[in-house]
Design a protein around this motif. Structure first.
Motif, PDB file in Angstrom:
ATOM      1  N   GLY A   1      48.467  44.253  46.444  1.00 37.76           N
ATOM      2  CA  GLY A   1      48.633  42.886  46.917  1.00 37.76           C
ATOM      3  C   GLY A   1      47.725  42.582  48.098  1.00 37.76           C
ATOM      4  N   GLN A   2      47.551  43.550  48.976  1.00 44.34           N
ATOM      5  CA  GLN A   2      46.669  43.368  50.131  1.00 44.34           C
ATOM      6  C   GLN A   2      45.219  43.202  49.673  1.00 44.34           C
ATOM      7  N   VAL A   3      44.810  44.011  48.699  1.00 42.27           N
ATOM      8  CA  VAL A   3      43.444  43.906  48.178  1.00 42.27           C
ATOM      9  C   VAL A   3      43.246  42.553  47.506  1.00 42.27           C
ATOM     10  N   ASP A   4      44.211  42.136  46.695  1.00 47.94           N
ATOM     11  CA  ASP A   4      44.101  40.838  46.022  1.00 47.94           C
ATOM     12  C   ASP A   4      44.007  39.706  47.041  1.00 47.94           C
ATOM     13  N   HIS A   5      44.820  39.775  48.074  1.00 41.71           N
ATOM     14  CA  HIS A   5      44.793  38.749  49.121  1.00 41.71           C
ATOM     15  C   HIS A   5      43.446  38.737  49.829  1.00 41.71           C
ATOM     16  N   LEU A   6      42.941  39.901  50.150  1.00 40.28           N
ATOM     17  CA  LEU A   6      41.641  40.009  50.800  1.00 40.28           C
ATOM     18  C   LEU A   6      40.537  39.435  49.918  1.00 40.28           C
ATOM     19  N   LEU A   7      40.525  39.837  48.656  1.00 41.45           N
ATOM     20  CA  LEU A   7      39.482  39.370  47.743  1.00 41.45           C
ATOM     21  C   LEU A   7      39.570  37.869  47.485  1.00 41.45           C
ATOM     22  N   SER A   8      40.754  37.298  47.589  1.00 38.73           N
ATOM     23  CA  SER A   8      40.893  35.852  47.390  1.00 38.73           C
ATOM     24  C   SER A   8      40.206  35.073  48.504  1.00 38.73           C
ATOM     25  N   GLN A   9      39.924  35.730  49.620  1.00 41.54           N
ATOM     26  CA  GLN A   9      39.284  35.081  50.755  1.00 41.54           C
ATOM     27  C   GLN A   9      37.782  35.359  50.838  1.00 41.54           C
ATOM     28  N   LEU A  10      37.286  36.164  49.914  1.00 41.12           N
ATOM     29  CA  LEU A  10      35.866  36.517  49.908  1.00 41.12           C
ATOM     30  C   LEU A  10      35.202  35.975  48.646  1.00 41.12           C
ATOM     31  N   PRO A  11      33.885  35.736  48.691  1.00 37.00           N
ATOM     32  CA  PRO A  11      33.177  35.351  47.473  1.00 37.00           C
ATOM     33  C   PRO A  11      33.365  36.411  46.374  1.00 37.00           C
ATOM     34  N   THR A  12      33.353  35.990  45.132  1.00 39.17           N
ATOM     35  CA  THR A  12      33.661  36.881  44.005  1.00 39.17           C
ATOM     36  C   THR A  12      32.743  38.094  43.919  1.00 39.17           C
ATOM     37  N   GLU A  13      31.520  38.010  44.443  1.00 40.50           N
ATOM     38  CA  GLU A  13      30.603  39.152  44.333  1.00 40.50           C
ATOM     39  C   GLU A  13      31.074  40.367  45.133  1.00 40.50           C
ATOM     40  N   TYR A  14      32.001  40.193  46.052  1.00 36.44           N
ATOM     41  CA  TYR A  14      32.547  41.320  46.810  1.00 36.44           C
ATOM     42  C   TYR A  14      33.457  42.202  45.951  1.00 36.44           C
ATOM     43  N   ALA A  15      34.028  41.643  44.899  1.00 35.34           N
ATOM     44  CA  ALA A  15      35.008  42.368  44.083  1.00 35.34           C
ATOM     45  C   ALA A  15      34.454  43.692  43.558  1.00 35.34           C
ATOM     46  N   GLU A  16      33.197  43.697  43.157  1.00 33.39           N
ATOM     47  CA  GLU A  16      32.610  44.937  42.628  1.00 33.39           C
ATOM     48  C   GLU A  16      32.569  46.034  43.676  1.00 33.39           C
TER      49      GLU A  16
ATOM     50  N   GLY B   1      35.612  47.913  43.753  1.00 30.90           N
ATOM     51  CA  GLY B   1      35.960  48.561  42.488  1.00 30.90           C
ATOM     52  C   GLY B   1      36.763  47.654  41.568  1.00 30.90           C
ATOM     53  N   ARG B   2      36.622  46.352  41.751  1.00 30.87           N
ATOM     54  CA  ARG B   2      37.347  45.373  40.951  1.00 30.87           C
ATOM     55  C   ARG B   2      36.376  44.415  40.250  1.00 30.87           C
ATOM     56  N   PRO B   3      35.421  44.954  39.474  1.00 31.70           N
ATOM     57  CA  PRO B   3      34.451  44.078  38.824  1.00 31.70           C
ATOM     58  C   PRO B   3      35.125  43.138  37.833  1.00 31.70           C
ATOM     59  N   GLY B   4      34.512  41.987  37.650  1.00 32.17           N
ATOM     60  CA  GLY B   4      35.040  41.027  36.685  1.00 32.17           C
ATOM     61  C   GLY B   4      36.198  40.207  37.205  1.00 32.17           C
ATOM     62  N   ARG B   5      36.544  40.382  38.492  1.00 32.77           N
ATOM     63  CA  ARG B   5      37.628  39.588  39.070  1.00 32.77           C
ATOM     64  C   ARG B   5      37.163  38.150  39.194  1.00 32.77           C
ATOM     65  N   SER B   6      38.001  37.226  38.793  1.00 29.78           N
ATOM     66  CA  SER B   6      37.592  35.815  38.885  1.00 29.78           C
ATOM     67  C   SER B   6      38.266  35.119  40.032  1.00 29.78           C
TER      68      SER B   6
END
Length: 128
Positions: free
Chosen positions: A105-120, A123-128
């Protein structure tokens, strides 16, 4: 996750020569991440990471700077003395370990605040 375990995972993922090198790239990536996210987000993330790495995140403090993944990697490279392509490898080793060390949940919350290119990098490629 304890510090030794965190650094061992970064060491293995990054294929570094030593634990010291793993700690150096971890510190660099987390320092830059700390400037990219809000102080509140840094505090939430740091609460789940071992010291002294948690302290590095908190050092960013203040309002988040807004920059893309390319600038993130340039800044990591500046801290490590590496080329941007190497910094991408380094950041991926560190941030994917962060993703394993903290709650999903912490990772998802963090990634929701960053541009999608950070997801890779996490280690979360393809996250939209």
């Amino acid at each position: 996750m304890r510090l030794a375990e965190f650094l061992a995972q970064v060491h293995d993922r990054g294929e570094y020569r030593s634990q010291e090198e793993a700690e150096h790239v971890s510190t660099a990536a987390l320092k830059v991440l700390g400037t990219r996210i809000t102080a509140e987000e840094a505090e939430d993330l740091a609460a789940q990471l071992p010291a002294p790495l948690s302290d590095v995140l908190r050092e960013g403090g203040g309002p988040a700077e807004s920059f893309g993944c390319e600038e993130f990697l340039r800044r990591v490279a500046q801290h490590t003395g590496a080329r941007p392509r190497t910094a991408e490898w380094d950041a991926g080793a560190v941030l994917s370990t962060v993703a394993d060390a903290v709650s999903g949940g912490q990772v998802d919350h963090l990634l929701s605040q960053l541009p999608t290119e950070y997801a890779e990098l996490f280690g979360r490629p393809g996250r939209s």
